[in-house]
Design a protein around this motif. Structure first.
Motif, mmCIF file in Angstrom:
data_model
loop_
_atom_site.group_PDB
_atom_site.id
_atom_site.type_symbol
_atom_site.label_atom_id
_atom_site.label_comp_id
_atom_site.label_asym_id
_atom_site.label_seq_id
_atom_site.Cartn_x
_atom_site.Cartn_y
_atom_site.Cartn_z
ATOM 1 N N GLN A 228 0.636 -0.986 0.257
ATOM 2 C CA GLN A 228 0.260 0.444 -0.513
ATOM 3 C C GLN A 228 1.022 1.327 0.188
ATOM 4 O OE1 GLN A 228 -3.343 0.227 0.948
ATOM 5 N NE2 GLN A 228 -3.757 -1.458 0.849
ATOM 6 N N LYS A 229 1.092 2.258 -0.923
ATOM 7 C CA LYS A 229 1.152 3.583 -0.707
ATOM 8 C C LYS A 229 1.073 4.115 0.516
ATOM 9 C CE LYS A 229 1.975 4.678 -5.160
ATOM 10 N NZ LYS A 229 1.720 3.489 -5.950
ATOM 11 N N GLU A 230 1.835 5.629 0.801
ATOM 12 C CA GLU A 230 1.484 6.226 1.834
ATOM 13 C C GLU A 230 1.083 7.646 1.332
ATOM 14 O OE1 GLU A 230 0.319 5.271 5.466
ATOM 15 O OE2 GLU A 230 0.507 3.390 5.216
ATOM 16 N N ASP A 232 -0.443 11.381 2.554
ATOM 17 C CA ASP A 232 -0.663 12.475 3.401
ATOM 18 C C ASP A 232 -2.177 12.721 3.065
ATOM 19 O OD1 ASP A 232 -1.195 14.985 1.534
ATOM 20 O OD2 ASP A 232 0.139 15.464 1.795
ATOM 21 N N ILE A 259 -4.186 2.189 -2.060
ATOM 22 C CA ILE A 259 -4.338 2.895 -0.754
ATOM 23 C C ILE A 259 -6.178 2.466 -0.085
ATOM 24 C CG2 ILE A 259 -2.828 4.348 -2.100
ATOM 25 C CD1 ILE A 259 -5.115 6.594 -1.572
ATOM 26 N N ASP A 261 -6.764 1.277 1.655
ATOM 27 C CA ASP A 261 -6.515 1.243 3.864
ATOM 28 C C ASP A 261 -6.538 2.580 4.217
ATOM 29 O OD1 ASP A 261 -6.653 -1.307 3.422
ATOM 30 O OD2 ASP A 261 -4.196 -1.615 4.393
ATOM 31 N N GLN A 262 -6.181 3.505 3.332
ATOM 32 C CA GLN A 262 -6.385 5.268 3.356
ATOM 33 C C GLN A 262 -7.505 5.937 2.961
ATOM 34 O OE1 GLN A 262 -1.916 5.718 2.089
ATOM 35 N NE2 GLN A 262 -2.692 7.256 4.314
#
Length: 263
Positions: A228-230, A232, A259, A261-262
């Motif tokens: 997964q990318k993180e 902001d 992404i 999960d975000q």
């Protein structure tokens, strides 16, 4: 195997958003019609049974559900020629995207998708460009508890919660489960569990959990990124708006990103 996941909760809220926009019924009808091509009896066609349950959960009228089943089973007067097509792409900020569609015109769908991606700083990609980073999994989401007849309310059912750790231990005995996450829904004040399975085991796992008396809220095949990318908060909002724009199209059934999960 336990943890804290907001993934299913977020996807559920996305579905509610679609419902408010009046699109969820037509998309569910398309899915039901395609599934019914393999047989119009939900007792022997598990994919169809899952979709009918999903449609009922979304308060889709029974007549609409039956018409969709009849179309797929060839019983209705309306002919429908829908095809499942999966597209891959790179969204804004280099986010990997998988888009699942049901369409009666691939040329129209791909042209519209290409335009949506391009307008928001992304582009469609060749097959395999991003799929390598995704696993297809079965996902069963359930409440940590069961429904029991309520003496307080006469014949109505009431949800009786269980200790999520005890539920997790019980579920771990089921063959085919690869992981289990749990999270607390503050709005409902209920513990949920996400049960991940091998795709081929989804049917068996779902039926076993149901037979154990737990309250299943959804069961489906998903694509989940291995890495997964993180991003902001501001970047996540940009991707959220992009995904919502893609989902606006009537042919789009599901959008998966690295992404999720975000989101």
């Amino acid at each position: 195997m336990s943890g804290h996941s907001k993934w299913s909760k977020i996807k559920h809220k996305k579905a509610l958003t679609d419902a408010k926009k009046g699109k969820v019924f037509s998309k569910l009808a398309q899915q039901i019609t395609i599934a019914a091509r393999e047989g119009g009896d939900p007792e022997s066609n598990f994919s169809l049974r899952l979709l009918i349950d999903k449609a009922k959960s979304a308060s889709m009228p029974a007549d609409n559900i039956q018409r969709a089943v009849d179309r797929g089973a060839g019983k209705g007067s309306e002919e429908i020629h829908l095809e499942k097509v999966t597209y891959e792409g790179i969204g804004p900020l280099g986010v990997s995207v998988i888009v699942e569609t049901l369409t009666d015109n691939k040329n129209r769908t791909v042209a519209d998708l290409r335009k949506t991606f391009s307008e928001r700083g992304g582009a469609l990609a060749e097959a395999g460009a991003v799929m390598w980073n995704f696993d297809q999994l079965g996902l069963v989401t359930l409440k940590a508890g069961s429904m029991k007849k309520s003496e307080k309310y006469g014949h109505s059912d009431e949800f009786v919660p269980s200790d999520p750790e005890e539920v997790t231990l019980a579920l771990m005995e089921i063959q085919g489960i690869t992981d289990i996450d749990n999270y607390h829904d503050d709005e409902e004040n209920v513990e949920y569990l996400d049960v991940y399975t091998d795709p081929k085991s989804l049917t068996t796992v779902r039926d076993t959990i149901k037979d154990m008396g737990y309250v299943i809220t959804s069961a489906e095949l998903i694509w989940r990124a291995k890495v997964q990318k993180e991003l902001d908060e501001q970047e996540v909002e940009r991707i959220r708006e992009f995904v919502e724009a893609v989902e606006e199209h009537d042919d789009i059934q599901s959008v998966w990103t690295d992404i999720d999960d975000q989101l």
